[in-house]
Design a protein around this motif. Sequence first.
Motif, mmCIF file in Angstrom:
data_model
loop_
_atom_site.group_PDB
_atom_site.id
_atom_site.type_symbol
_atom_site.label_atom_id
_atom_site.label_comp_id
_atom_site.label_asym_id
_atom_site.label_seq_id
_atom_site.Cartn_x
_atom_site.Cartn_y
_atom_site.Cartn_z
ATOM 1 N N ALA A 53 0.803 -1.223 0.000
ATOM 2 C CA ALA A 53 0.000 0.000 0.000
ATOM 3 C C ALA A 53 0.831 1.265 0.000
ATOM 4 O O ALA A 53 0.343 2.335 -0.391
ATOM 5 C CB ALA A 53 -0.932 0.002 1.214
ATOM 6 N N HIS A 54 2.080 1.188 0.427
ATOM 7 C CA HIS A 54 2.893 2.405 0.520
ATOM 8 C C HIS A 54 3.668 2.715 -0.766
ATOM 9 O O HIS A 54 4.347 3.735 -0.832
ATOM 10 C CB HIS A 54 3.842 2.300 1.712
ATOM 11 N N GLN A 55 3.564 1.841 -1.761
ATOM 12 C CA GLN A 55 4.212 2.147 -3.038
ATOM 13 C C GLN A 55 3.570 3.400 -3.638
ATOM 14 O O GLN A 55 2.345 3.578 -3.587
ATOM 15 C CB GLN A 55 4.073 0.975 -4.013
ATOM 16 N N PRO A 56 4.378 4.264 -4.243
ATOM 17 C CA PRO A 56 3.842 5.531 -4.748
ATOM 18 C C PRO A 56 3.174 5.393 -6.111
ATOM 19 O O PRO A 56 3.534 4.536 -6.920
ATOM 20 C CB PRO A 56 5.097 6.404 -4.875
ATOM 21 N N VAL A 57 2.208 6.254 -6.333
ATOM 22 C CA VAL A 57 1.649 6.498 -7.663
ATOM 23 C C VAL A 57 1.897 7.965 -7.967
ATOM 24 O O VAL A 57 1.593 8.831 -7.139
ATOM 25 C CB VAL A 57 0.143 6.198 -7.717
ATOM 26 N N VAL A 58 2.452 8.249 -9.145
ATOM 27 C CA VAL A 58 2.728 9.631 -9.534
ATOM 28 C C VAL A 58 1.942 9.947 -10.794
ATOM 29 O O VAL A 58 2.044 9.242 -11.804
ATOM 30 C CB VAL A 58 4.233 9.864 -9.794
ATOM 31 N N LEU A 59 1.132 10.994 -10.734
ATOM 32 C CA LEU A 59 0.420 11.525 -11.899
ATOM 33 C C LEU A 59 1.062 12.851 -12.273
ATOM 34 O O LEU A 59 1.341 13.670 -11.394
ATOM 35 C CB LEU A 59 -1.052 11.754 -11.599
ATOM 36 N N ALA A 60 1.301 13.082 -13.559
ATOM 37 C CA ALA A 60 1.956 14.330 -13.960
ATOM 38 C C ALA A 60 1.474 14.779 -15.328
ATOM 39 O O ALA A 60 1.078 13.967 -16.171
ATOM 40 C CB ALA A 60 3.478 14.162 -13.973
ATOM 41 N N ALA A 61 1.534 16.085 -15.531
ATOM 42 C CA ALA A 61 1.265 16.699 -16.833
ATOM 43 C C ALA A 61 2.557 17.316 -17.355
ATOM 44 O O ALA A 61 3.520 17.507 -16.601
ATOM 45 C CB ALA A 61 0.179 17.760 -16.720
ATOM 46 N N GLY A 62 2.593 17.628 -18.644
ATOM 47 C CA GLY A 62 3.785 18.206 -19.245
ATOM 48 C C GLY A 62 3.776 19.722 -19.231
ATOM 49 O O GLY A 62 2.754 20.366 -18.968
ATOM 50 N N ALA A 63 4.935 20.309 -19.536
ATOM 51 C CA ALA A 63 5.090 21.765 -19.481
ATOM 52 C C ALA A 63 4.188 22.500 -20.465
ATOM 53 O O ALA A 63 3.836 23.659 -20.254
ATOM 54 C CB ALA A 63 6.551 22.134 -19.747
ATOM 55 N N LEU A 64 3.791 21.836 -21.553
ATOM 56 C CA LEU A 64 2.962 22.486 -22.567
ATOM 57 C C LEU A 64 1.482 22.149 -22.420
ATOM 58 O O LEU A 64 0.673 22.561 -23.256
ATOM 59 C CB LEU A 64 3.443 22.096 -23.968
ATOM 60 N N ALA A 65 1.114 21.414 -21.380
ATOM 61 C CA ALA A 65 -0.282 21.006 -21.201
ATOM 62 C C ALA A 65 -1.198 22.224 -21.145
ATOM 63 O O ALA A 65 -0.935 23.181 -20.420
ATOM 64 C CB ALA A 65 -0.423 20.196 -19.922
#
Length: 584
Positions: A53-65
């Motif tokens: 459960a402690h493993q990370p999930v990373v959501l990200a957008a790009g610089a041009l989004a």
Amino acid sequence: MSGQMLRILQIDLSERRVGVLPAGGLEHYLGGVGLATKLFAGLVDVPASPLDAHQPVVLAAGALAAFFPMCTKGVAVFRSPLTGGWGESYAGMRLALALRLAGWDAIVITGRAEQPVYLSIGPGGVRFKSAAALWGLDCEEAGRLLRQLEPGRGFRSCLRIGPAGEKGVAFASVNVDTYRHFGRLGLGAVLGVKNLKALVIYGDRDYPVPRPKQYREIYDQIYRQAVRTDVMEKYHALGTSVNVSLLSELGALPTRNLQQSSFEAAERISGRAFAESTLVRKVACAGCPVGCIHIGLRRRQFAPGYEYESIALSYDHELIYALGSLLGMSSPEKVYDLIEAVELYGLDAISSGVLLAWLTEAYQNGLVREEELGCRPEFDQVEGYLTALENLVRQPNELYTLLARGLAQAVEQLGGREYALCLGGHEMAGYHTGPANLLGLAVGARHSHLDNAGYSIDQKALKNGWDEARMVQELIAEEKWRNVLNCLCTCLFAREIYTPEVVQQALAAVGIERSRTELAELGEEVFQLKNRLRSQLGYSTRRLYFAPRYFATPALGRPVDPARLGEMLELYRRQAGVEQDFGG
């Protein structure tokens, strides 16, 4: 923009704690997969299970989004429960826009909620809300209720899992705004173990453009290429489903678990057949003028007396391949019934279809019995497959519990490895073109045709007479440049528009100066960083296995030579430096 610090939201589900992570120096990665990879590297627990459960999930957008056409994707980086290693997936619709308007470049999620929750992320902060009433609902019903409960209509993004994610199916997906998905590698199961049913993201922030004249010029240039040339015409007209009949004619369409590479019923499930008989509208991701998402109508009778229902479903090449030709399905109606099932359960369509195709042969060969399956899986017979999909989610016995862990793990216990269409532990995408495609799927960071376009390199090699070394060189170069585009989270359909020169100009227009050399160095850096992480998580090219089925069935009209593929793998190791530098 213009040197402002990145904003990275951190959410700890266990403690119901929210904070902002330090981001100094991370602007270098331009957001997207570069930023997400760097954040993930600092947080992943290598010895722990992917479903810890402690493993990370990373959501990200790009610089041009949200600034430029077709910069529409969001990326998710996580540890895959399907392969045990690197997890990387992309989704469009409104996610990148919503992250930008909410004021976040990335979101990091760790921990596990005590009870099912969903997150409402907006201008007022982050709210933890009970998902008790949503738990157990399919993706469609959960989405409908969330849209009623949460504000931000027209600008929000709604991510949710279905019953498959809740039950920990290793290839469970995450539905994004109904028609897009974080499909591959099992993010749905990762959210399920965290008791996180959904995220709703919305905002109302403004972003001034520092160089409006320059911005207008490059924006118009990109827009004109997208809508006034034929670069994107394929994607708007029939969409990627145009590939179904083309690949079948070329002898490159996996059919009946790759017992064939062309399909006698290809025209009946072609993009043209779907469009002429079922297409009702085309949808675009936020900020895209192309409209490549094709929505068809499945109309069926559910009771006597002319009682009909109509269901809108999106379709594309990969869905028609995995739930169509690979299963011998001879009509759009049959394909739609399977698409609907995987959509509602929240399953990855490609992994589901490849597993069902293998299961059909495993049943024929006596590896599994009808009493265990609760059905008789047969090519071109939809009912047995629908029962199998339901049981994958319910997991009523040990067989289905094993199958829910994915095809690679199933064959280790049951056999049938020689006709299991896996590469690097990930189920095969919809192309059988030759050695570059097989190698590209096996060594690519996410074992996807979108990593390095091996399917295209096979065709170019035949046309131009490329040798093995040139093919490997092209694979590596393509993956490195796609890492740059994935830092920006541009749609890869627009890769011919977003050339290095255009990327450089677009970045400069919003205040980010990068030379072409610096962009190339970024692609190299992300490539190497991902490979180091993959090695730490257990991936090694030394353990790759290529099933005999790949060599038994001709690709583009000719057999694939296993010795040639082996030579290309050795060349890849040397050119990419993956084993020498990282151990394996």
